[in-house]
Design a protein around this motif. Structure first.
Motif, PDB file in Angstrom:
ATOM      1  N   UNK A   1       0.831  -1.241   0.193  1.00  0.00           N
ATOM      2  CA  UNK A   1       0.010   0.070  -0.014  1.00  0.00           C
ATOM      3  C   UNK A   1       0.956   1.300   0.089  1.00  0.00           C
ATOM      4  N   UNK A   2       1.922   1.231   0.715  1.00  0.00           N
ATOM      5  CA  UNK A   2       2.991   2.326   0.774  1.00  0.00           C
ATOM      6  C   UNK A   2       3.592   2.487  -0.628  1.00  0.00           C
ATOM      7  N   UNK A   3       3.973   1.532  -1.180  1.00  0.00           N
ATOM      8  CA  UNK A   3       4.703   1.504  -2.511  1.00  0.00           C
ATOM      9  C   UNK A   3       3.762   1.779  -3.704  1.00  0.00           C
ATOM     10  N   UNK A   4       2.534   1.025  -3.873  1.00  0.00           N
ATOM     11  CA  UNK A   4       1.732   1.449  -5.142  1.00  0.00           C
ATOM     12  C   UNK A   4       0.467   0.511  -4.892  1.00  0.00           C
ATOM     13  N   UNK A   5      -0.565   1.523  -4.915  1.00  0.00           N
ATOM     14  CA  UNK A   5      -1.961   0.624  -4.744  1.00  0.00           C
ATOM     15  C   UNK A   5      -2.270  -0.392  -5.923  1.00  0.00           C
ATOM     16  N   UNK A   6      -1.541  -0.063  -6.947  1.00  0.00           N
ATOM     17  CA  UNK A   6      -2.173  -1.086  -8.090  1.00  0.00           C
ATOM     18  C   UNK A   6      -1.602  -2.242  -8.102  1.00  0.00           C
ATOM     19  N   UNK A   7      -0.307  -2.323  -7.137  1.00  0.00           N
ATOM     20  CA  UNK A   7       0.211  -3.671  -6.761  1.00  0.00           C
ATOM     21  C   UNK A   7      -0.573  -4.401  -5.965  1.00  0.00           C
ATOM     22  N   UNK A   8      -1.173  -3.663  -5.007  1.00  0.00           N
ATOM     23  CA  UNK A   8      -2.281  -4.225  -4.250  1.00  0.00           C
ATOM     24  C   UNK A   8      -3.374  -4.747  -4.947  1.00  0.00           C
ATOM     25  N   UNK A   9      -3.846  -4.141  -6.059  1.00  0.00           N
ATOM     26  CA  UNK A   9      -4.930  -4.535  -6.589  1.00  0.00           C
ATOM     27  C   UNK A   9      -4.516  -5.997  -7.398  1.00  0.00           C
ATOM     28  N   UNK A  10      -3.384  -5.948  -7.976  1.00  0.00           N
ATOM     29  CA  UNK A  10      -2.875  -7.113  -8.465  1.00  0.00           C
ATOM     30  C   UNK A  10      -2.693  -8.437  -7.677  1.00  0.00           C
ATOM     31  N   UNK A  11      -2.259  -7.964  -6.400  1.00  0.00           N
ATOM     32  CA  UNK A  11      -2.037  -9.050  -5.205  1.00  0.00           C
ATOM     33  C   UNK A  11      -3.803  -9.644  -4.966  1.00  0.00           C
ATOM     34  N   UNK A  12      -4.830  -8.540  -5.056  1.00  0.00           N
ATOM     35  CA  UNK A  12      -6.110  -9.308  -4.918  1.00  0.00           C
ATOM     36  C   UNK A  12      -6.720 -10.156  -5.762  1.00  0.00           C
ATOM     37  N   UNK A  13      -6.257  -9.661  -7.237  1.00  0.00           N
ATOM     38  CA  UNK A  13      -6.629 -10.634  -8.340  1.00  0.00           C
ATOM     39  C   UNK A  13      -5.748 -12.161  -8.069  1.00  0.00           C
ATOM     40  N   UNK A  14      -4.641 -11.897  -7.892  1.00  0.00           N
ATOM     41  CA  UNK A  14      -3.654 -13.088  -7.756  1.00  0.00           C
ATOM     42  C   UNK A  14      -4.412 -14.035  -6.540  1.00  0.00           C
ATOM     43  N   UNK A  15      -4.831 -13.282  -5.513  1.00  0.00           N
ATOM     44  CA  UNK A  15      -5.574 -14.216  -4.420  1.00  0.00           C
ATOM     45  C   UNK A  15      -6.610 -14.984  -4.998  1.00  0.00           C
ATOM     46  N   UNK A  16      -7.547 -14.017  -5.682  1.00  0.00           N
ATOM     47  CA  UNK A  16      -8.696 -14.866  -6.153  1.00  0.00           C
ATOM     48  C   UNK A  16      -8.322 -16.062  -7.178  1.00  0.00           C
ATOM     49  N   UNK A  17      -7.360 -15.812  -8.052  1.00  0.00           N
ATOM     50  CA  UNK A  17      -6.844 -16.880  -8.823  1.00  0.00           C
ATOM     51  C   UNK A  17      -6.319 -18.190  -7.884  1.00  0.00           C
ATOM     52  N   UNK A  18      -5.814 -17.722  -6.847  1.00  0.00           N
ATOM     53  CA  UNK A  18      -5.160 -18.934  -5.754  1.00  0.00           C
ATOM     54  C   UNK A  18      -6.438 -19.638  -5.451  1.00  0.00           C
ATOM     55  N   UNK A  19      -7.392 -18.966  -4.917  1.00  0.00           N
ATOM     56  CA  UNK A  19      -8.609 -19.794  -4.356  1.00  0.00           C
ATOM     57  C   UNK A  19      -9.174 -20.760  -5.609  1.00  0.00           C
ATOM     58  N   UNK A  20      -9.030 -20.181  -6.887  1.00  0.00           N
ATOM     59  CA  UNK A  20      -9.629 -21.055  -7.797  1.00  0.00           C
ATOM     60  C   UNK A  20      -8.884 -22.184  -7.971  1.00  0.00           C
ATOM     61  N   UNK A  21      -7.499 -21.973  -7.796  1.00  0.00           N
ATOM     62  CA  UNK A  21      -6.403 -23.084  -8.023  1.00  0.00           C
ATOM     63  C   UNK A  21      -6.716 -24.113  -6.875  1.00  0.00           C
ATOM     64  N   UNK A  22      -7.005 -23.668  -5.674  1.00  0.00           N
ATOM     65  CA  UNK A  22      -7.114 -24.262  -4.589  1.00  0.00           C
ATOM     66  C   UNK A  22      -8.517 -25.309  -4.696  1.00  0.00           C
ATOM     67  N   UNK A  23      -9.552 -24.606  -5.170  1.00  0.00           N
ATOM     68  CA  UNK A  23     -10.824 -25.373  -5.845  1.00  0.00           C
ATOM     69  C   UNK A  23     -10.505 -26.313  -6.768  1.00  0.00           C
ATOM     70  N   UNK A  24      -9.967 -26.398  -7.709  1.00  0.00           N
ATOM     71  CA  UNK A  24      -9.634 -27.130  -8.746  1.00  0.00           C
ATOM     72  C   UNK A  24      -8.787 -28.309  -8.239  1.00  0.00           C
ATOM     73  N   UNK A  25      -7.735 -28.037  -7.204  1.00  0.00           N
ATOM     74  CA  UNK A  25      -6.818 -28.995  -6.729  1.00  0.00           C
ATOM     75  C   UNK A  25      -7.458 -29.926  -5.776  1.00  0.00           C
ATOM     76  N   UNK A  26      -8.537 -29.247  -5.008  1.00  0.00           N
ATOM     77  CA  UNK A  26      -9.302 -30.297  -4.329  1.00  0.00           C
ATOM     78  C   UNK A  26     -10.408 -31.044  -4.769  1.00  0.00           C
ATOM     79  N   UNK A  27     -10.947 -30.235  -6.051  1.00  0.00           N
ATOM     80  CA  UNK A  27     -12.013 -31.366  -6.865  1.00  0.00           C
ATOM     81  C   UNK A  27     -11.079 -32.560  -7.421  1.00  0.00           C
ATOM     82  N   UNK A  28     -10.009 -32.385  -7.521  1.00  0.00           N
ATOM     83  CA  UNK A  28      -9.198 -33.294  -8.265  1.00  0.00           C
ATOM     84  C   UNK A  28      -8.843 -34.654  -7.277  1.00  0.00           C
TER      85      UNK A  28
END
Length: 218
Positions: free
Chosen positions: A65-92
């Motif tokens: 947040x101190x460095x760049x708010x845009x980077x934090x937005x990227x982190x949030x999107x990556x976090x959502x992608x990680x949740x999807x990956x967790x879901x796919x992994x558990x499904x398998x």
């Protein structure tokens, strides 16, 4: 943080915590061998490790947040992608039987230290914490008041989940030894992970698009 967003966080954190993993199996094994009270030391160890993970993730949020708010937005999107990956992994996952190993009774201090080490031995936990927490932190608002709500909520839910595992003891272990039940359990949680990740990414992208349109109109 709004009441509605807090309720979403409660649901996400609860469902993220209930899959049967090393921490849960440790609680079940200790409860079945040494009793419920001894198993509560395992819960204490899990909470200490969880606090360390949260502290590390929170420090990272503050830096971004101190460095760049845009980077934090990227982190949030990556976090959502990680949740999807967790879901796919558990499904398998195959839904194979879960082994709960019997152990000799341990002193409370040993149970506490072992539980901390078991929790800290999972490096993916930091990613999981970052993935979930990042979805509920608003970079436009002060970080500390938001964490003052999220951290106690997360710790309370984590405690409730693992105290529940201690209470169930070997009963839940026997229940989930059925391959079919394990498969259904995994896929229910997997479906939630996937839907949550997709929804959170969509909300972030749509929110940013709306903000850009508003800024352009002015």
């Amino acid at each position: 943080m709004s009441w509605e967003l807090w309720l979403v966080f409660v649901a996400v954190w609860f469902l993220a915590g209930i899959p049967l993993g090393p921490n849960a199996l440790n609680c079940i094994a200790i409860s079945s061998n040494s009793g419920f009270r001894h198993a509560l030391w395992a819960v204490a160890g899990i909470l200490i490790a969880a606090f360390l993970f949260i502290a590390a993730v929170s420090a990272g949020f503050a830096t971004l947040l101190a460095a760049n708010a845009t980077l934090f937005t990227v982190l949030k999107i990556c976090g959502g992608a990680y949740l999807i990956w967790m879901g796919i992994s558990m499904w398998r996952k195959s839904g194979r039987a879960v082994a709960v190993k019997a152990e000799a009774a341990k002193p409370a201090g040993r149970i506490l230290s072992d539980s901390i080490l078991i929790s800290l031995s999972n490096p993916k936990a930091v990613l999981a914490y970052a993935a979930v927490f990042s979805q509920f932190v608003d970079p436009a608002q002060p970080l500390a008041p938001q964490l003052a709500v999220l951290v106690p909520t997360a710790q309370a839910i984590t405690a409730a989940i693992y105290v529940g595992y201690c209470g169930f003891g070997t009963a839940i272990g026997r229940f989930l030894k059925s391959a079919r039940r394990r498969l259904v359990f995994n896929r229910l949680i997997a479906g939630f992970y996937t839907l949550a990740g997709t929804g959170l990414i969509s909300a972030e992208i749509l929110g940013n698009s709306s903000g850009e349109r508003t800024a352009t109109s002015h």
